[in-house]
Scaffold this active site. Sequence first.
Site, short mmCIF file in Angstrom:
data_model
loop_
_atom_site.label_atom_id
_atom_site.label_comp_id
_atom_site.label_asym_id
_atom_site.label_seq_id
_atom_site.Cartn_x
_atom_site.Cartn_y
_atom_site.Cartn_z
N HIS A 188 0.82 -1.22 0.00
CA HIS A 188 0.00 0.00 0.00
C HIS A 188 0.86 1.27 0.00
O HIS A 188 0.69 2.12 -0.89
CB HIS A 188 -1.00 -0.01 1.16
CG HIS A 188 -1.75 1.28 1.30
ND1 HIS A 188 -2.67 1.72 0.37
CD2 HIS A 188 -1.68 2.25 2.24
CE1 HIS A 188 -3.14 2.89 0.74
NE2 HIS A 188 -2.55 3.24 1.87
N HIS A 204 3.24 7.30 5.26
CA HIS A 204 1.99 7.90 5.74
C HIS A 204 1.23 7.09 6.77
O HIS A 204 0.51 7.64 7.58
CB HIS A 204 1.07 8.26 4.56
CG HIS A 204 0.36 7.10 3.97
ND1 HIS A 204 0.93 6.27 3.04
CD2 HIS A 204 -0.90 6.64 4.18
CE1 HIS A 204 0.05 5.34 2.70
NE2 HIS A 204 -1.06 5.53 3.37
N ASP A 205 1.37 5.77 6.78
CA ASP A 205 0.65 4.95 7.77
C ASP A 205 1.51 4.49 8.94
O ASP A 205 1.03 3.78 9.82
CB ASP A 205 0.04 3.73 7.08
CG ASP A 205 -1.28 4.04 6.39
OD1 ASP A 205 -1.95 5.01 6.78
OD2 ASP A 205 -1.65 3.29 5.47
N GLU A 258 0.13 6.03 12.26
CA GLU A 258 -1.23 5.56 12.54
C GLU A 258 -1.28 4.07 12.86
O GLU A 258 -2.08 3.64 13.69
CB GLU A 258 -2.10 5.87 11.32
CG GLU A 258 -3.56 5.68 11.53
CD GLU A 258 -4.35 6.13 10.30
OE1 GLU A 258 -5.15 5.32 9.81
OE2 GLU A 258 -4.17 7.28 9.86
N ASP A 259 -0.45 3.27 12.20
CA ASP A 259 -0.60 1.81 12.27
C ASP A 259 0.57 1.04 12.87
O ASP A 259 0.53 -0.19 12.90
CB ASP A 259 -0.87 1.26 10.86
CG ASP A 259 -2.20 1.74 10.29
OD1 ASP A 259 -3.08 2.14 11.08
OD2 ASP A 259 -2.34 1.74 9.06
N ASP A 312 -3.39 8.25 -1.37
CA ASP A 312 -3.74 7.24 -0.37
C ASP A 312 -5.14 6.68 -0.63
O ASP A 312 -5.34 5.45 -0.68
CB ASP A 312 -3.67 7.88 1.03
CG ASP A 312 -4.01 6.94 2.17
OD1 ASP A 312 -3.97 5.71 1.99
OD2 ASP A 312 -4.32 7.45 3.27
#
Length: 180
Positions: free
Chosen positions: A29, A56-57, A60-61, A118
């Site tokens: 991704h 980017h993640d 968050e993840d 995204d």
Amino acid sequence: MSILKAIEFSACAHLGHFRKGSKVPYITHPFLVAKILAEAVDPETNEALISAGLLHDTVEDTVTTIETIREEFGEEVAVLVASDSENKQLSWEMRKQNTIDFLKNEATRDMQLLACADKLANIRSIKEDYEKIGDAVWDIFVRGKEKQGWYYKGIVESLAPLAGLPMYTELSQLTKEIFD
């Protein structure tokens, strides 16, 4: 250099993670997001944006903090990554509404480009999964087709300043195709 470092950092941060409802390594991704961005902007003059696409993640993840991103990649990348990270303490609806509002009212063009890439990568995956498993695709998500449709339509509306860019056009078309 920064893009190569971001590839390595993201790959390590997402090691052992998989896309929702699949055995596809999650790193595919962020790589796709970076590829979409590299097709939309000049990679040599937009290294921070493409690096942010790769990262980017991570906040968050994974266990990565925005402070770590700032230390490793600088303020510009950290600001972009933060702009595309949701507060998981909030309800799904509140997080998604915050994203829609932010992209419409506060986001810079680079923040909008990152979000567009995204969401385009995500909706391509939804379409691919839908073609394989049909309506069962909606069971993968926290919220079903109706709520996902509300979210994606809101995103497309918020990203209207990007109209004319191929990635925005594709996001808009796929949103209509899947949710109308």
